[in-house]
Motif scaffolding. Structure first.
Motif, PDB file in Angstrom:
ATOM      1  N   ALA A 303      15.028 -17.479  39.336  1.00 21.52           N
ATOM      2  CA  ALA A 303      13.654 -17.569  38.823  1.00 21.52           C
ATOM      3  C   ALA A 303      13.408 -16.530  37.738  1.00 21.52           C
ATOM      4  O   ALA A 303      12.820 -16.825  36.687  1.00 21.52           O
ATOM      5  CB  ALA A 303      12.665 -17.390  39.973  1.00 21.52           C
ATOM      6  N   ALA A 304      13.853 -15.304  38.004  1.00 19.92           N
ATOM      7  CA  ALA A 304      13.694 -14.236  36.999  1.00 19.92           C
ATOM      8  C   ALA A 304      14.472 -14.570  35.730  1.00 19.92           C
ATOM      9  O   ALA A 304      13.966 -14.401  34.606  1.00 19.92           O
ATOM     10  CB  ALA A 304      14.173 -12.908  37.585  1.00 19.92           C
ATOM     11  N   LEU A 305      15.676 -15.076  35.918  1.00 22.33           N
ATOM     12  CA  LEU A 305      16.514 -15.446  34.768  1.00 22.33           C
ATOM     13  C   LEU A 305      15.869 -16.585  33.973  1.00 22.33           C
ATOM     14  O   LEU A 305      15.850 -16.572  32.737  1.00 22.33           O
ATOM     15  CB  LEU A 305      17.896 -15.859  35.272  1.00 22.33           C
ATOM     16  CG  LEU A 305      18.984 -16.087  34.226  1.00 22.33           C
ATOM     17  CD1 LEU A 305      19.277 -14.794  33.480  1.00 22.33           C
ATOM     18  CD2 LEU A 305      20.259 -16.618  34.887  1.00 22.33           C
ATOM     19  N   GLY A 306      15.323 -17.574  34.682  1.00 16.46           N
ATOM     20  CA  GLY A 306      14.659 -18.695  34.010  1.00 16.46           C
ATOM     21  C   GLY A 306      13.470 -18.252  33.189  1.00 16.46           C
ATOM     22  O   GLY A 306      13.255 -18.738  32.069  1.00 16.46           O
ATOM     23  N   ALA A 307      12.687 -17.320  33.731  1.00 14.66           N
ATOM     24  CA  ALA A 307      11.522 -16.820  32.994  1.00 14.66           C
ATOM     25  C   ALA A 307      11.941 -16.139  31.694  1.00 14.66           C
ATOM     26  O   ALA A 307      11.335 -16.345  30.632  1.00 14.66           O
ATOM     27  CB  ALA A 307      10.739 -15.851  33.877  1.00 14.66           C
ATOM     28  N   ILE A 308      12.989 -15.329  31.781  1.00 15.00           N
ATOM     29  CA  ILE A 308      13.450 -14.606  30.592  1.00 15.00           C
ATOM     30  C   ILE A 308      14.002 -15.580  29.551  1.00 15.00           C
ATOM     31  O   ILE A 308      13.707 -15.465  28.350  1.00 15.00           O
ATOM     32  CB  ILE A 308      14.510 -13.564  30.996  1.00 15.00           C
ATOM     33  CG1 ILE A 308      13.876 -12.480  31.867  1.00 15.00           C
ATOM     34  CG2 ILE A 308      15.153 -12.939  29.761  1.00 15.00           C
ATOM     35  CD1 ILE A 308      14.870 -11.528  32.507  1.00 15.00           C
ATOM     36  N   LEU A 309      14.771 -16.564  30.002  1.00 10.85           N
ATOM     37  CA  LEU A 309      15.362 -17.527  29.063  1.00 10.85           C
ATOM     38  C   LEU A 309      14.304 -18.370  28.363  1.00 10.85           C
ATOM     39  O   LEU A 309      14.354 -18.575  27.145  1.00 10.85           O
ATOM     40  CB  LEU A 309      16.348 -18.434  29.809  1.00 10.85           C
ATOM     41  CG  LEU A 309      17.653 -17.780  30.286  1.00 10.85           C
ATOM     42  CD1 LEU A 309      18.481 -18.763  31.105  1.00 10.85           C
ATOM     43  CD2 LEU A 309      18.455 -17.276  29.091  1.00 10.85           C
ATOM     44  N   VAL A 310      13.331 -18.864  29.137  1.00 11.12           N
ATOM     45  CA  VAL A 310      12.288 -19.693  28.526  1.00 11.12           C
ATOM     46  C   VAL A 310      11.407 -18.862  27.592  1.00 11.12           C
ATOM     47  O   VAL A 310      11.022 -19.324  26.510  1.00 11.12           O
ATOM     48  CB  VAL A 310      11.428 -20.379  29.610  1.00 11.12           C
ATOM     49  CG1 VAL A 310      10.265 -21.139  28.976  1.00 11.12           C
ATOM     50  CG2 VAL A 310      12.281 -21.334  30.434  1.00 11.12           C
ATOM     51  N   ALA A 311      11.098 -17.634  27.997  1.00 10.10           N
ATOM     52  CA  ALA A 311      10.281 -16.772  27.130  1.00 10.10           C
ATOM     53  C   ALA A 311      11.008 -16.471  25.821  1.00 10.10           C
ATOM     54  O   ALA A 311      10.395 -16.470  24.740  1.00 10.10           O
ATOM     55  CB  ALA A 311       9.940 -15.479  27.864  1.00 10.10           C
ATOM     56  N   LEU A 312      12.307 -16.227  25.926  1.00 10.09           N
ATOM     57  CA  LEU A 312      13.098 -15.983  24.716  1.00 10.09           C
ATOM     58  C   LEU A 312      13.136 -17.227  23.829  1.00 10.09           C
ATOM     59  O   LEU A 312      12.957 -17.143  22.597  1.00 10.09           O
ATOM     60  CB  LEU A 312      14.522 -15.571  25.113  1.00 10.09           C
ATOM     61  CG  LEU A 312      15.513 -15.357  23.970  1.00 10.09           C
ATOM     62  CD1 LEU A 312      15.042 -14.226  23.055  1.00 10.09           C
ATOM     63  CD2 LEU A 312      16.918 -15.044  24.515  1.00 10.09           C
ATOM     64  N   ALA A 313      13.343 -18.393  24.464  1.00 15.76           N
ATOM     65  CA  ALA A 313      13.362 -19.644  23.699  1.00 15.76           C
ATOM     66  C   ALA A 313      12.014 -19.902  23.032  1.00 15.76           C
ATOM     67  O   ALA A 313      11.947 -20.375  21.892  1.00 15.76           O
ATOM     68  CB  ALA A 313      13.721 -20.808  24.628  1.00 15.76           C
ATOM     69  N   LYS A 314      10.941 -19.566  23.745  1.00 16.04           N
ATOM     70  CA  LYS A 314       9.592 -19.769  23.181  1.00 16.04           C
ATOM     71  C   LYS A 314       9.376 -18.887  21.951  1.00 16.04           C
ATOM     72  O   LYS A 314       8.819 -19.320  20.944  1.00 16.04           O
ATOM     73  CB  LYS A 314       8.539 -19.454  24.246  1.00 16.04           C
ATOM     74  CG  LYS A 314       7.118 -19.726  23.807  1.00 16.04           C
ATOM     75  CD  LYS A 314       6.145 -19.480  24.949  1.00 16.04           C
ATOM     76  CE  LYS A 314       4.719 -19.843  24.545  1.00 16.04           C
ATOM     77  NZ  LYS A 314       3.772 -19.634  25.675  1.00 16.04           N
ATOM     78  N   LYS A 342      20.020 -27.420  40.728  1.00 18.49           N
ATOM     79  CA  LYS A 342      20.102 -26.022  41.182  1.00 18.49           C
ATOM     80  C   LYS A 342      19.813 -25.045  40.058  1.00 18.49           C
ATOM     81  O   LYS A 342      20.020 -23.835  40.218  1.00 18.49           O
ATOM     82  CB  LYS A 342      21.494 -25.758  41.773  1.00 18.49           C
ATOM     83  CG  LYS A 342      21.755 -26.532  43.054  1.00 18.49           C
ATOM     84  CD  LYS A 342      23.019 -26.088  43.749  1.00 18.49           C
ATOM     85  CE  LYS A 342      24.254 -26.505  42.996  1.00 18.49           C
ATOM     86  NZ  LYS A 342      25.502 -26.177  43.726  1.00 18.49           N
ATOM     87  N   GLY A 343      19.345 -25.563  38.921  1.00 19.55           N
ATOM     88  CA  GLY A 343      18.969 -24.699  37.817  1.00 19.55           C
ATOM     89  C   GLY A 343      20.149 -24.098  37.063  1.00 19.55           C
ATOM     90  O   GLY A 343      21.319 -24.405  37.339  1.00 19.55           O
ATOM     91  N   VAL A 344      19.806 -23.229  36.118  1.00 10.96           N
ATOM     92  CA  VAL A 344      20.844 -22.587  35.296  1.00 10.96           C
ATOM     93  C   VAL A 344      21.744 -21.707  36.142  1.00 10.96           C
ATOM     94  O   VAL A 344      22.964 -21.665  35.939  1.00 10.96           O
ATOM     95  CB  VAL A 344      20.172 -21.760  34.177  1.00 10.96           C
ATOM     96  CG1 VAL A 344      21.205 -20.916  33.445  1.00 10.96           C
ATOM     97  CG2 VAL A 344      19.451 -22.672  33.200  1.00 10.96           C
ATOM     98  N   LEU A 345      21.159 -21.018  37.106  1.00  7.82           N
ATOM     99  CA  LEU A 345      21.966 -20.148  37.958  1.00  7.82           C
ATOM    100  C   LEU A 345      22.993 -20.959  38.745  1.00  7.82           C
ATOM    101  O   LEU A 345      24.154 -20.552  38.877  1.00  7.82           O
ATOM    102  CB  LEU A 345      21.065 -19.372  38.919  1.00  7.82           C
ATOM    103  CG  LEU A 345      21.757 -18.306  39.758  1.00  7.82           C
ATOM    104  CD1 LEU A 345      22.310 -17.196  38.871  1.00  7.82           C
ATOM    105  CD2 LEU A 345      20.808 -17.714  40.793  1.00  7.82           C
ATOM    106  N   GLY A 346      22.577 -22.112  39.247  1.00  9.57           N
ATOM    107  CA  GLY A 346      23.515 -22.976  39.967  1.00  9.57           C
ATOM    108  C   GLY A 346      24.628 -23.464  39.062  1.00  9.57           C
ATOM    109  O   GLY A 346      25.789 -23.537  39.481  1.00  9.57           O
ATOM    110  N   LEU A 347      24.269 -23.788  37.807  1.00 11.96           N
ATOM    111  CA  LEU A 347      25.277 -24.231  36.847  1.00 11.96           C
ATOM    112  C   LEU A 347      26.309 -23.136  36.585  1.00 11.96           C
ATOM    113  O   LEU A 347      27.523 -23.385  36.559  1.00 11.96           O
ATOM    114  CB  LEU A 347      24.599 -24.642  35.536  1.00 11.96           C
ATOM    115  CG  LEU A 347      25.532 -25.032  34.387  1.00 11.96           C
ATOM    116  CD1 LEU A 347      26.277 -26.313  34.725  1.00 11.96           C
ATOM    117  CD2 LEU A 347      24.735 -25.206  33.081  1.00 11.96           C
ATOM    118  N   ILE A 348      25.822 -21.912  36.398  1.00 14.94           N
ATOM    119  CA  ILE A 348      26.736 -20.790  36.135  1.00 14.94           C
ATOM    120  C   ILE A 348      27.658 -20.553  37.327  1.00 14.94           C
ATOM    121  O   ILE A 348      28.886 -20.386  37.170  1.00 14.94           O
ATOM    122  CB  ILE A 348      25.921 -19.512  35.827  1.00 14.94           C
ATOM    123  CG1 ILE A 348      25.133 -19.688  34.519  1.00 14.94           C
ATOM    124  CG2 ILE A 348      26.825 -18.299  35.743  1.00 14.94           C
ATOM    125  CD1 ILE A 348      24.163 -18.563  34.233  1.00 14.94           C
TER     126      ILE A 348
END
Length: 367
Positions: A303-314, A342-348
């Motif tokens: 969740a923390a990783l997703g927030a950072i990635l989307v904020a950076l993309a934005k 499973k999200g980006v973390l699951g993919l990694i």
């Protein structure tokens, strides 16, 4: 027994520690030539979002409460800190009034409203940062969970709550600055907000709060309480039939999550320099859900990783193609829902697992 810091948590916290040291040093030691000052504030904002995403993941990922109103708790924490920062301005405002913020003087207020008293003390504001969102979550959850409102109905009600707050805070007579909100902050605890050292200090505080939030959430979810929360998420009726007071557990985790979101909002306000009713926007709360879904629901770190990635993309996308950002965000959510459950973390993690797995021929040779 489940460890408090597992492999993924350890890697994330180690990376966060490196960032916490490297960013302030890169900014202060090289006078902003390696890490510019605006990057420090920008990264600090991302970490605030990460803490907010962890707060939502706690209730959605582990208890099945899909809240579309967490932006309200975030904004309330931000307003509580904003009120303290406004009181710190004192007579250095445009109208040089030592008792009233500028917007109150402009709107012909004669005295400070009762709910502004106490906010000249940092400790009082720090308490309100958690107590106000926590109290709202308690009241809302008390009625909603006891009425057994669940699923999409609960999501709609939480969104209605944040929309109602947005409309209320837009009104000038509410005493929160109306449409413009609270801004023109000068300093915090006597330190000027525009100085690089203050920005670096706020960044370190935000990173520390994120680490603490992750550890608290991890401690809850790996305990017996966390197991009950997962049972509620997967089979609420069966959990209730076994004798557990489901409403109490849901109320507890909802309040904890709201207080965590309030802390994120309080750290966000001084780093961004403004808090206004736009933070209550229902679209913001939906975006938080996308952060968690993208990173990996029920993983905390994801969740923390997703927030950072989307904020950076934005940040990048709104600079290049601002009119297409919402379409890109919607498309991203659809792609993640369809292809990355499973999200980006699951993919990694799946990618690394496949690389570590021996080739079939090698497995046969060993056999």
């Amino acid at each position: 027994m489940t460890s408090l810091i597992d492999r993924r948590m350890g890697i994330f916290l180690a990376g966060l520690f490196v960032l916490t040291v490297a960013v302030p040093v890169g900014n202060l030691a090289f006078e902003g030539k390696v890490v510019p000052s605006y990057i420090v504030s920008l990264l600090g904002k991302y970490l605030c979002y990460a803490l907010l995403a962890v707060a939502l993941d706690l209730v959605w990922g582990f208890c099945g409460i899909l809240s579309l109103g967490h932006g309200a708790f975030f904004a309330l924490g931000g307003y509580a800190m904003g009120m303290h920062l406004m009181r710190e301005i004192g007579d250095r405002g445009v109208y040089a009034n030592p008792n009233l913020p500028d917007f109150m003087v402009f709107l012909s207020w004669k005295e400070l409203p009762w709910f502004w008293h106490g906010f000249d003390n940092f400790w009082f504001a720090s308490l309100m940062v958690m107590l106000v969102p926590g109290a709202l979550a308690f009241l809302f959850g008390w009625f909603a969970f006891r009425s057994r409102v669940t699923g999409v109905y609960l999501s709609i009600i939480t969104q209605a709550m944040t929309y109602a707050l947005q409309l209320a805070f837009f009104r000038n007579e509410m005493g929160f600055g109306g449409n413009n909100g609270l801004t023109d902050f000068k300093d915090v605890l006597g330190f000027p907000l525009q100085s690089d050292s203050t920005r670096a200090g706020l960044f370190v505080c935000t990173a520390t709060a994120l680490a603490a939030g992750l550890l608290i959430a991890r401690a809850i979810t790996t305990s017996k309480l966390g197991m009950i929360l997962v049972c509620i998420r997967d089979a609420e009726s069966r959990t209730r039939f076994m004798g557990y007071r489901v409403e109490g557990y849901k109320l507890f985790i909802f309040v904890v999550s709201a207080m965590m979101a309030g802390v994120a909002g309080a750290l966000y306000t001084p780093q961004v320099g403004i808090i206004n009713p736009g933070e209550f926007s229902p679209a913001n709360s939906i975006e938080i859900v996308i952060w968690v879904a993208l990173g990996g629901r029920g993983t905390l770190v994801g969740a923390a990783l997703g927030a950072i990635l989307v904020a950076l993309a934005k940040t990048l996308f709104t600079g290049w193609f601002p009119e297409f950002w919402l379409f890109a965000l919607g498309g991203l959510f659809i792609l993640v829902t369809l292809f990355l459950p499973k999200g980006v973390l699951g993919l990694i993690e799946d990618t690394f697992a496949r690389k570590k797995k021996p080739a079939p021929a090698l497995q046969e040779a060993k056999a």
